[in-house]
Design a protein around this motif. Sequence first.
Motif, PDB file in Angstrom:
ATOM      1  N   ALA A 139      38.394  19.417  38.383  1.00 42.04           N
ATOM      2  CA  ALA A 139      36.985  19.808  38.217  1.00 42.04           C
ATOM      3  C   ALA A 139      36.862  21.333  38.231  1.00 42.04           C
ATOM      4  N   ALA A 140      37.578  21.982  39.148  1.00 42.98           N
ATOM      5  CA  ALA A 140      37.531  23.451  39.226  1.00 42.98           C
ATOM      6  C   ALA A 140      38.002  24.046  37.908  1.00 42.98           C
ATOM      7  N   GLY A 141      39.099  23.502  37.375  1.00 43.12           N
ATOM      8  CA  GLY A 141      39.630  23.984  36.101  1.00 43.12           C
ATOM      9  C   GLY A 141      38.619  23.813  34.976  1.00 43.12           C
ATOM     10  N   LEU A 142      37.984  22.647  34.918  1.00 46.86           N
ATOM     11  CA  LEU A 142      37.011  22.405  33.833  1.00 46.86           C
ATOM     12  C   LEU A 142      35.837  23.379  33.950  1.00 46.86           C
ATOM     13  N   MET A 143      35.409  23.658  35.179  1.00 47.82           N
ATOM     14  CA  MET A 143      34.291  24.586  35.364  1.00 47.82           C
ATOM     15  C   MET A 143      34.676  26.016  34.971  1.00 47.82           C
ATOM     16  N   CYS A 144      35.972  26.313  35.026  1.00 46.59           N
ATOM     17  CA  CYS A 144      36.446  27.649  34.644  1.00 46.59           C
ATOM     18  C   CYS A 144      36.967  27.658  33.205  1.00 46.59           C
ATOM     19  N   GLY A 145      36.585  26.665  32.439  1.00 48.07           N
ATOM     20  CA  GLY A 145      36.948  26.646  31.022  1.00 48.07           C
ATOM     21  C   GLY A 145      38.420  26.410  30.744  1.00 48.07           C
ATOM     22  N   CYS A 146      39.147  25.816  31.685  1.00 49.47           N
ATOM     23  CA  CYS A 146      40.588  25.587  31.486  1.00 49.47           C
ATOM     24  C   CYS A 146      40.839  24.340  30.641  1.00 49.47           C
ATOM     25  N   ASN A 197      26.591  50.427  38.489  1.00 49.79           N
ATOM     26  CA  ASN A 197      26.731  50.648  37.046  1.00 49.79           C
ATOM     27  C   ASN A 197      26.731  49.318  36.303  1.00 49.79           C
ATOM     28  N   GLU A 198      26.304  49.354  35.051  1.00 50.29           N
ATOM     29  CA  GLU A 198      26.299  48.160  34.215  1.00 50.29           C
ATOM     30  C   GLU A 198      27.753  47.760  33.906  1.00 50.29           C
ATOM     31  N   LEU A 199      28.058  46.464  34.051  1.00 54.32           N
ATOM     32  CA  LEU A 199      29.408  45.983  33.736  1.00 54.32           C
ATOM     33  C   LEU A 199      29.512  45.736  32.238  1.00 54.32           C
ATOM     34  N   PRO A 200      30.716  45.842  31.675  1.00 52.47           N
ATOM     35  CA  PRO A 200      30.860  45.374  30.299  1.00 52.47           C
ATOM     36  C   PRO A 200      30.673  43.854  30.298  1.00 52.47           C
ATOM     37  N   ASP A 201      30.018  43.326  29.276  1.00 52.97           N
ATOM     38  CA  ASP A 201      29.826  41.877  29.170  1.00 52.97           C
ATOM     39  C   ASP A 201      31.129  41.296  28.645  1.00 52.97           C
ATOM     40  N   LYS A 202      31.919  40.636  29.514  1.00 45.41           N
ATOM     41  CA  LYS A 202      33.224  40.182  29.036  1.00 45.41           C
ATOM     42  C   LYS A 202      33.745  38.975  29.794  1.00 45.41           C
ATOM     43  N   TYR A 203      34.784  38.377  29.249  1.00 48.55           N
ATOM     44  CA  TYR A 203      35.444  37.255  29.907  1.00 48.55           C
ATOM     45  C   TYR A 203      36.752  37.711  30.525  1.00 48.55           C
ATOM     46  N   ILE A 204      37.020  37.254  31.747  1.00 46.51           N
ATOM     47  CA  ILE A 204      38.304  37.496  32.388  1.00 46.51           C
ATOM     48  C   ILE A 204      39.123  36.211  32.209  1.00 46.51           C
ATOM     49  N   GLY A 205      40.276  36.349  31.584  1.00 46.48           N
ATOM     50  CA  GLY A 205      41.094  35.173  31.316  1.00 46.48           C
ATOM     51  C   GLY A 205      41.753  34.631  32.579  1.00 46.48           C
ATOM     52  N   LEU A 206      41.923  33.301  32.627  1.00 43.34           N
ATOM     53  CA  LEU A 206      42.690  32.682  33.714  1.00 43.34           C
ATOM     54  C   LEU A 206      43.996  32.181  33.125  1.00 43.34           C
ATOM     55  N   THR A 207      45.085  32.493  33.777  1.00 47.11           N
ATOM     56  CA  THR A 207      46.374  32.007  33.316  1.00 47.11           C
ATOM     57  C   THR A 207      46.529  30.541  33.691  1.00 47.11           C
ATOM     58  N   ARG A 208      46.173  30.233  34.943  1.00 42.84           N
ATOM     59  CA  ARG A 208      46.402  28.874  35.450  1.00 42.84           C
ATOM     60  C   ARG A 208      45.687  28.659  36.765  1.00 42.84           C
ATOM     61  N   ILE A 209      45.483  27.383  37.090  1.00 43.73           N
ATOM     62  CA  ILE A 209      45.060  27.012  38.435  1.00 43.73           C
ATOM     63  C   ILE A 209      45.991  25.895  38.887  1.00 43.73           C
ATOM     64  N   HIS A 210      46.649  26.095  40.007  1.00 50.29           N
ATOM     65  CA  HIS A 210      47.470  25.002  40.499  1.00 50.29           C
ATOM     66  C   HIS A 210      47.102  24.637  41.930  1.00 50.29           C
ATOM     67  N   LEU A 211      47.559  23.461  42.343  1.00 50.61           N
ATOM     68  CA  LEU A 211      47.233  22.930  43.663  1.00 50.61           C
ATOM     69  C   LEU A 211      48.490  22.957  44.519  1.00 50.61           C
ATOM     70  N   GLU A 212      48.343  23.380  45.768  1.00 50.11           N
ATOM     71  CA  GLU A 212      49.488  23.421  46.675  1.00 50.11           C
ATOM     72  C   GLU A 212      49.023  23.107  48.084  1.00 50.11           C
ATOM     73  N   GLU A 213      49.947  23.121  49.023  1.00 48.43           N
ATOM     74  CA  GLU A 213      49.570  22.913  50.426  1.00 48.43           C
ATOM     75  C   GLU A 213      49.504  24.274  51.098  1.00 48.43           C
ATOM     76  N   ASP A 214      48.468  24.459  51.935  1.00 52.96           N
ATOM     77  CA  ASP A 214      48.387  25.691  52.710  1.00 52.96           C
ATOM     78  C   ASP A 214      49.487  25.647  53.777  1.00 52.96           C
ATOM     79  N   VAL A 215      49.837  26.807  54.308  1.00 50.47           N
ATOM     80  CA  VAL A 215      50.881  26.878  55.328  1.00 50.47           C
ATOM     81  C   VAL A 215      50.229  27.127  56.685  1.00 50.47           C
ATOM     82  N   ALA A 216      50.999  27.028  57.756  1.00 49.35           N
ATOM     83  CA  ALA A 216      50.446  27.237  59.094  1.00 49.35           C
ATOM     84  C   ALA A 216      49.944  28.668  59.229  1.00 49.35           C
ATOM     85  N   LYS A 217      49.049  28.868  60.190  1.00 47.39           N
ATOM     86  CA  LYS A 217      48.482  30.208  60.385  1.00 47.39           C
ATOM     87  C   LYS A 217      49.195  30.890  61.545  1.00 47.39           C
ATOM     88  N   SER A 218      49.761  32.073  61.273  1.00 42.77           N
ATOM     89  CA  SER A 218      50.439  32.826  62.337  1.00 42.77           C
ATOM     90  C   SER A 218      49.473  33.848  62.923  1.00 42.77           C
TER      91      SER A 218
END
Length: 482
Positions: A63-70, A117-138
């Motif tokens: 769903a996240a990917g579809l919302m980001c046009g992937c 300041n005014e931003l340029p009207d543009k798209y920032i490309g996404l290379t990929r979105i992947h899913l992983e497991e978070d690691v423990a917090k130190s």
Amino acid sequence: MSTQYEAVIGLEVHCQVLTASKMFCTCPNEFGAEPNTNVCPVCMGHPGVMPVPNKEAIRKAVAAGLMCGCSIPNKSKFDRKSYFYPDMPKNYQLTQYDMPFCVQGKIHISGKGFSGNELPDKYIGLTRIHLEEDVAKSTHFGTSTGVDFNRAGVPLLEIVSEPDMRSADEAYAYLTALKQIMQYGGIGNCDMEKGQMRCDVNISIRPVGETAFGTKVELKNLNSFSAVHRAIAYEIKRQIIMKESGERIVQETRGWNDDTRESYLMRTKENADDYRYFPEPDLLPVNFTDEEIDEIRQGLPELPEARRNRFVNDYSLTPYDAHVLTLEQDISEYFDAAAKSSKAPKLVANWIISELLRLLSEAKITVAECKIKPEMLGEMVNMIDSGAINGKIAKEVFADMFENGKTAAEIVKEKGLVQVSDESAILGFVQQAIAANPDQVQQFKDGKTAVLQFFVGQVMKASRGKANPKSVIKLLQEELSR
Ligand code: ADP
Ligand code: ZN
Ligand code: MG
């Protein structure tokens, strides 16, 4: 002539996914529990355990990917990424290497940037979105380190952008847009302070006009969007100074100290790390049919950008008001409901932006906790619109509504605040004011018409704010011109 440089920036953002349980076990996925209480052999990396993928997390990744046009490939898989660190006792992280769930997306940025300041009207490309497991917090305590496994195994999205950003403002806008999409889609809360969103910045510079990329430096330890902005601005300057003094920029990882507002060297990275990725043997590849992907697409909510456009088109808001009212999803929904229940949506927007947001932040409560329900604001605005109360009285009514949760009609009735539009009643106040102030009357007759405001004030005071201002002005002009 000195060389002009431009920055090239790509972001790697991690975003925890909101699910009931962790990615590969049934431990609860919750923030803030007592350390090492939401743990089991799977997420603590005991030998011989079997991971079971969380379907909800996978659905949300898509769903996240579809919302980001992937694009969503029909086949994906999980891989092991080998590394050695106390936050990962099994010595590999379950992630996705060459077959992520989502590829090639884009995120739109526009409008006013963080620096004004005014931003340029543009798209920032996404290379990929992947899913992983978070690691423990130190957590480091002096000479010792504590490891909390509650975070280990929490589903985590990694969103990798193309090196498409050219300034700190663009990176800030990209992060804002990304966070909004994740929140609107119910994917994650993305609270950086709670570590639910983390951001690594890759940054290089090159002479303007050059098409090849320069050597990049990676920045870590960024704890807020504004820290990201500061760190990028700092790093661009640092690299330009190096280039101009003839120094070679080497590929390295730097940390950001937001207290001293400086970056520091963490490690140089001349060679790529060897993570020895290989397909996870304990998990089957994941296959999606086009129908399954379509079904997820059908279930997507309205995105922030679509909602902004709808607010501008349907409710005649300015793009700026639409921007402010869609920053937080709950506020945008509140406005939408209030606007639907009112005849004057633009006025509803003004009341939310100028009054409600201020009262909420003063009271430190969310809009869900607010006693003024959207329909109650809609009703109050209708009373202003129809002339039943004026703007000044409305402020008093609104504060009372906020405090006590009563409706505007109840408060107006209780306090006798109905606007006086009966001209014969107002005429009495007008004549009193004229009789009591002969000097000002003379000034008006001498052509100082600005003194009219003084009389308006007198009449409003005498009527205890209840006189209809339009009638007051009309009657004053008539009477003073006699
Ligand atoms: P690595 O192999 O070091 O992980 P990647 O090519 O995977 O590098 O890119 C990681 C991130 O760095 C991406 O967000 C990408 O857009 C960004 N990036 C890559 N090259 C550059 C560069 N020369 N300058 C700035 N950012 C870059
Ligand atoms: Zn577990
Ligand atoms: Mg990489």
